[in-house]
Design a protein around this motif. Sequence first.
Motif, PDB file in Angstrom:
ATOM      1  N   SER A   1       0.825  -1.207   0.000  1.00 57.33           N
ATOM      2  CA  SER A   1       0.000   0.000   0.000  1.00 57.33           C
ATOM      3  C   SER A   1       0.862   1.261   0.000  1.00 57.33           C
ATOM      4  O   SER A   1       0.586   2.223  -0.728  1.00 57.33           O
ATOM      5  N   ARG A   2       1.923   1.267   0.793  1.00 55.05           N
ATOM      6  CA  ARG A   2       2.820   2.428   0.848  1.00 55.05           C
ATOM      7  C   ARG A   2       3.524   2.645  -0.486  1.00 55.05           C
ATOM      8  O   ARG A   2       3.679   3.779  -0.940  1.00 55.05           O
ATOM      9  N   ILE A   3       3.946   1.548  -1.122  1.00 52.89           N
ATOM     10  CA  ILE A   3       4.637   1.646  -2.409  1.00 52.89           C
ATOM     11  C   ILE A   3       3.720   2.274  -3.460  1.00 52.89           C
ATOM     12  O   ILE A   3       4.115   3.180  -4.196  1.00 52.89           O
ATOM     13  N   LEU A   4       2.484   1.800  -3.518  1.00 48.26           N
ATOM     14  CA  LEU A   4       1.537   2.329  -4.499  1.00 48.26           C
ATOM     15  C   LEU A   4       1.275   3.810  -4.256  1.00 48.26           C
ATOM     16  O   LEU A   4       1.221   4.603  -5.201  1.00 48.26           O
ATOM     17  N   THR A   5       1.137   4.177  -2.993  1.00 46.18           N
ATOM     18  CA  THR A   5       0.859   5.577  -2.663  1.00 46.18           C
ATOM     19  C   THR A   5       2.042   6.470  -3.009  1.00 46.18           C
ATOM     20  O   THR A   5       1.882   7.521  -3.640  1.00 46.18           O
ATOM     21  N   LYS A   6       3.229   6.063  -2.612  1.00 45.06           N
ATOM     22  CA  LYS A   6       4.408   6.892  -2.828  1.00 45.06           C
ATOM     23  C   LYS A   6       4.745   7.075  -4.304  1.00 45.06           C
ATOM     24  O   LYS A   6       5.228   8.135  -4.716  1.00 45.06           O
ATOM     25  N   LEU A   7       4.501   6.037  -5.098  1.00 43.78           N
ATOM     26  CA  LEU A   7       4.836   6.096  -6.526  1.00 43.78           C
ATOM     27  C   LEU A   7       3.641   6.484  -7.390  1.00 43.78           C
ATOM     28  O   LEU A   7       3.737   6.508  -8.614  1.00 43.78           O
ATOM     29  N   ASN A   8       2.527   6.778  -6.723  1.00 46.39           N
ATOM     30  CA  ASN A   8       1.307   7.195  -7.432  1.00 46.39           C
ATOM     31  C   ASN A   8       0.882   6.144  -8.454  1.00 46.39           C
ATOM     32  O   ASN A   8       0.581   6.451  -9.611  1.00 46.39           O
ATOM     33  N   LEU A   9       0.848   4.898  -8.001  1.00 45.35           N
ATOM     34  CA  LEU A   9       0.452   3.786  -8.851  1.00 45.35           C
ATOM     35  C   LEU A   9      -0.920   3.303  -8.419  1.00 45.35           C
ATOM     36  O   LEU A   9      -1.273   3.352  -7.243  1.00 45.35           O
ATOM     37  N   ARG A  10      -1.678   2.812  -9.387  1.00 43.62           N
ATOM     38  CA  ARG A  10      -3.056   2.413  -9.117  1.00 43.62           C
ATOM     39  C   ARG A  10      -3.153   1.067  -8.420  1.00 43.62           C
ATOM     40  O   ARG A  10      -3.977   0.866  -7.528  1.00 43.62           O
ATOM     41  N   ASP A  11      -2.318   0.110  -8.845  1.00 41.78           N
ATOM     42  CA  ASP A  11      -2.460  -1.238  -8.310  1.00 41.78           C
ATOM     43  C   ASP A  11      -1.158  -2.006  -8.500  1.00 41.78           C
ATOM     44  O   ASP A  11      -0.154  -1.487  -8.985  1.00 41.78           O
ATOM     45  N   ARG A  12      -1.198  -3.271  -8.129  1.00 43.57           N
ATOM     46  CA  ARG A  12      -0.023  -4.136  -8.185  1.00 43.57           C
ATOM     47  C   ARG A  12       0.473  -4.321  -9.619  1.00 43.57           C
ATOM     48  O   ARG A  12       1.672  -4.432  -9.858  1.00 43.57           O
TER      49      ARG A  12
END
Length: 220
Positions: free
Chosen positions: A192-203
């Motif tokens: 969840s943190r990775i997606l938020t920090k990199l502004n990514l939608r999903d896995r």
Amino acid sequence: MIRVVVADDQALIRTGFITILDSQDDLEVVGEAGDGKSAVEVAQRLRPDVIVMDVRMPVMDGIEATRRLAGAGVPDPLKVLVVTTFNLDEYVYEALRAGAAGFLLKDASPQQLIAGVRTVARGESLLAPEVTRRLIGRYAARLRPADPAVTAESALTPRELEVLRLIAAGQSNAEIAATLVIGAETVKTYVSRILTKLNLRDRVQAVVYAYRTGLVSPND
């Protein structure tokens, strides 16, 4: 009730998917299409929870249809589950880049199709680890590296970078937890943190990002 549109140019396969999905109390097929252009029109009109999308179709292929329904810049994108076969696997990476929430193989069991639709409807991505390693790594190498506004190295902690690399290697959350000897809930927090920090939608986008930016390569 999860509302589904099925798009496949082969009537027999399309009918089979519809029959399987309609047999479930929580799934309802509300539309179908035999080509990509019709799939876009039907999906935009009905706004289903999930579109089950074939890759190779006449008039417009599933990749372009996916891009129009879920690609970058699409307002209120829809969730697309791409279905493919191994002999078409060079198209899968492009489909994921186009915004697909995940993919299944056409030889998947009815139970896998049902579970896949439910997974995507929940807002989760569907990347089977065994095919992620086989497909994504092979074809990501053909693309020019991206130059993201935010680099993983500058945005993520060392542990988060490690988790991102394992995601890109095709590991599930359970496999990552075992590899790093941490709890499954801790892995979910890292993802969840990775997606938020990199502004990514999903896995799915996380896997694409890792290869596009050179964080990992097929030889890793």
